[in-house]
Design an enzyme around this catalytic site. Structure first.
Site, PDB file in Angstrom:
ATOM      1  N   ASN A   4      -0.003   8.760  10.963  1.00  0.00           N
ATOM      2  CA  ASN A   4       1.152   9.564  10.571  1.00  0.00           C
ATOM      3  C   ASN A   4       2.445   9.020  11.160  1.00  0.00           C
ATOM      4  O   ASN A   4       3.343   9.772  11.552  1.00  0.00           O
ATOM      5  CB  ASN A   4       0.959  11.028  10.987  1.00  0.00           C
TER       6      ASN A   4
ATOM      7  N   CYS B 234      13.601  19.443 -10.996  1.00  0.00           N
ATOM      8  CA  CYS B 234      13.347  18.523 -12.104  1.00  0.00           C
ATOM      9  C   CYS B 234      11.852  18.254 -12.215  1.00  0.00           C
ATOM     10  O   CYS B 234      11.149  18.102 -11.213  1.00  0.00           O
ATOM     11  CB  CYS B 234      14.120  17.224 -11.880  1.00  0.00           C
TER      12      CYS B 234
ATOM     13  N   HIS C 109      -3.997   9.428  -0.178  1.00  0.00           N
ATOM     14  CA  HIS C 109      -3.978   8.160   0.554  1.00  0.00           C
ATOM     15  C   HIS C 109      -4.869   7.154  -0.164  1.00  0.00           C
ATOM     16  O   HIS C 109      -5.750   7.522  -0.942  1.00  0.00           O
ATOM     17  CB  HIS C 109      -4.509   8.343   1.975  1.00  0.00           C
TER      18      HIS C 109
ATOM     19  N   HIS D 172      18.309  14.958 -17.065  1.00  0.00           N
ATOM     20  CA  HIS D 172      17.561  14.574 -18.268  1.00  0.00           C
ATOM     21  C   HIS D 172      17.595  15.635 -19.358  1.00  0.00           C
ATOM     22  O   HIS D 172      17.058  15.414 -20.444  1.00  0.00           O
ATOM     23  CB  HIS D 172      16.090  14.303 -17.900  1.00  0.00           C
TER      24      HIS D 172
ATOM     25  N   ASN E 287      -8.082   7.994   4.587  1.00  0.00           N
ATOM     26  CA  ASN E 287      -7.864   9.438   4.693  1.00  0.00           C
ATOM     27  C   ASN E 287      -8.292  10.053   3.361  1.00  0.00           C
ATOM     28  O   ASN E 287      -7.611   9.906   2.347  1.00  0.00           O
ATOM     29  CB  ASN E 287      -6.395   9.745   4.983  1.00  0.00           C
TER      30      ASN E 287
ATOM     31  N   ASP F 148      -5.288   7.094  10.012  1.00  0.00           N
ATOM     32  CA  ASP F 148      -4.003   7.670   9.609  1.00  0.00           C
ATOM     33  C   ASP F 148      -3.285   8.130  10.873  1.00  0.00           C
ATOM     34  O   ASP F 148      -3.596   9.175  11.430  1.00  0.00           O
ATOM     35  CB  ASP F 148      -4.249   8.831   8.647  1.00  0.00           C
TER      36      ASP F 148
END
Length: 584
Positions: A174, A556, A302, A533, A7, A172
């Protein structure tokens, strides 16, 4: 022989990444290469995107006309061959078809809109290049579409198997079939309807297909082929295995023994090509590189999956199928080459195509025009040249001269030649890239030089400036003005005024630097710190349709990873504003 599925997440950026289509195909080093999500419509096909020396290609492009979805899916199969005609190579298919229903126009609005499959028959086996639909758990329409897609696809597989054919299904899909194929699989992960359907196809569950990768690596963990594009999950290998190679059918051996099939007898190896990952092991973690956060990783989200076959004999001589892009009119029927665009037509061709009587008259006209162009400007307009060489230009005299000479062929030819030269100059200027500073510089007209006047310059009251003829200037013989005593003083005075009125370059840079530092400090104070963090977060915008569409939030900045890894994303989330966008 070797088969690769990949892909590419857009064929154009992958070709640009590798430098050319040939280099991309050679890097994969396979006899049959299957691409998914090419994102090319039929109108966008070009020779440099679909044709490479030594390869035959077969494309299925999307016809979707919805806003923002043109060229969304699309698949392509490339076959490495020595010859496209009278070839006995297995890689060159004996037939090829677009779609998988057998009749492409069977359901307008379904397969005719989203081209997601190409079938190539290689005599020893039939190859399905498939790009399966993606469906969110709350999207009922897409779930229905995905059901219908796989139902029709399965019926076509069963039709070939009833005929005794061997099948390879690559692409692919999915679908991550089992918990071992997903990084964050929940307890009820395998209860999904599409995962149940996938596992029902396998031989160990009573089906006809082998999951070739799992047959060769049954216990291998963290073997993923796809990662989220916006969370940097590749850094911690936080992905899923949704790119598959399935196979069904008997082996090529004449004797029929128990346990013989195409996988056990002809599949040598099947593996994931992790060297094509965007994130390399030596890369600096993105949360430690502030500048690197805004840099988009180059490559597809991918990685390719390959299978190596053995003991595959040659077949009878055959030619490339009609679906090959060598017969596509969008590539070769209408497209012009660079040589044909810039090649000048021969005068003989123009004369022969225009006819007898007209060609004679055109010869006379061309001869007259060539004679007029070769004549100097003074021969056509001596009065104008005298005025120019004197250094004084009266606009009224120019207008009078234009009116008196408008009917003469010389003046018309001179003007046409000047316009051609101006156009050429404009094209030359456009080819040279300018800097940002050049747009803010004052253009100073050079005056006083009689040799600087040419047909390239535009004749206007604003652009042309000549020395001021004041009472202190003296006139020499022939009407020339002597302004050497007065002009340098005026020029130096104007230059000093410009220097005083305009700030220096250093002052401008200092002001811009201070302002930019102020903006950065303001942004840092308004960006929250993640709790895990204590680092500045990154802002995102909701793109999914719903009540929060377009709303900004903070998460984050670290890459997504397993919860047990302290270096991975801590899961911090905060809306940029307390009130909803709809409540304002």
């Amino acid at each position: 022989m070797k088969i690769v599925t990949h892909n590419v997440n857009g064929l154009r950026p992958r070709v640009s990444q590798f430098g050319s289509l040939r280099k991309l195909l050679d890097a994969l080093d396979a006899d049959i290469i299957c691409f998914q999500e090419t994102k090319l419509s039929r109108q966008e096909l070009r020779a440099d995107l679909v044709q490479a020396e030594g390869y035959e290609s077969f494309f299925s492009c999307t016809r979707t006309s919805d806003k923002g979805r043109t060229g969304y899916s699309g698949v392509a199969t490339f076959c490495r061959v020595k010859s496209a005609f009278s070839s006995d190579e297995v890689a060159l298919p004996v037939s090829a078809e677009e779609g998988f229903t057998g009749v492409l126009k069977i359901s307008p609005g379904f397969e005719s809109r989203k081209r997601r499959c190409i079938i190539t028959d290689h005599e020893h086996f039939v190859l399905f290049n498939v790009y399966g639909p993606r469906a969110q758990c709350d999207d009922t329409e897409r779930i229905q579409f995905k059901h219908k897609f796989f139902d029709i696809l399965q019926k076509r597989w069963e039709s070939f198997l009833r005929q005794g054919r061997r099948i390879f299904v690559v692409g692919d899909l999915n679908v991550a079939p089992s918990a071992i194929d997903r990084c964050d699989a929940e307890p009820d992960f395998e209860k999904n309807e599409f995962r149940i359907w996938f596992r029902s196809l396998l031989v160990r569950n009573g089906g006809s297909f082998f999951d070739v990768f799992r047959e060769k690596h049954p216990e291998r963990r963290e073997a993923y082929t796809c990662w989220p594009t916006n969370s940097g999950a590749e850094e911690f290998n936080f992905g899923s295995r949704i790119d598959h190679i399935l196979s069904a059918g008997p082996c090529l051996h004449k004797e029929e023994n128990v346990g013989h099939n195409i996988v056990t007898c002809h599949v040598k190896e099947c593996d994931i090509l992790e060297q094509f990952k965007r994130w390399k092991p030596g890369n600096t973690p993105r949360h430690k590189d502030i500048k690197g956060r805004a840099v988009k990783l180059e490559g597809s989200d991918h990685v390719p999956v390959c299978v190596s076959l053995m003991e595959i004999p040659n077949i009878q001589q055959h030619n490339t199928p009609p679906l090959s892009t060598r017969y596509c009119p969008q590539v070769y029927g209408c497209q012009r080459t660079l040589v044909s665009m810039f090649a000048r037509r021969q005068p003989a061709e123009e004369i022969s195509s225009s006819g007898g009587s007209n060609s004679i008259s055109e010869d006379i006209v061309l001869e007259r025009c060539s004679q007029l162009i070769k004549r100097p400007l003074d021969a056509c307009s001596p009065s104008l040249s005298e005025v120019i060489h004197q250094g004084v230009l009266d606009v009224s005299s120019v207008d009078a001269h234009k009116e008196s000479s408008s009917d003469s062929p010389c003046s018309q030819t001179g003007r046409s030649k000047a316009s051609v030269v101006c156009k050429k100059k404009a094209r030359q200027c456009q080819s040279a890239q300018l800097s940002l500073k050049s747009f803010f510089k004052k253009t100073v007209g050079v005056s006083g030089d009689p040799n600087s006047f040419s047909a390239d310059s535009k004749l206007s009251q604003v652009d042309i400036s000549f020395p001021y003829s004041g009472p202190n200037e003296t006139s020499t013989e022939g009407g020339e003005h002597d302004s050497t005593k007065e002009w340098p003083a005026e020029q130096s005075l104007s230059t000093q005024e410009d220097d005083i009125s305009q700030p220096s370059e250093n002052e401008k840079n200092n002001v811009a630097l201070v302002e930019w530092q102020r903006i950065q400090q303001l942004m840092q104070t308004s960006i929250p710190l993640c709790k895990g963090h204590k680092e500045p977060c990154v802002s995102r915008v909701v793109k999914k349709s719903g009540p929060n569409l377009g709303r900004r939030f903070y998460v984050c900045a670290r890459a997504e990873g397993p919860a047990s890894n302290a270096e991975a994303n801590c899961g911090f989330f905060k809306w940029a504003s307390a009130t909803s966008k709809n409540k304002r």
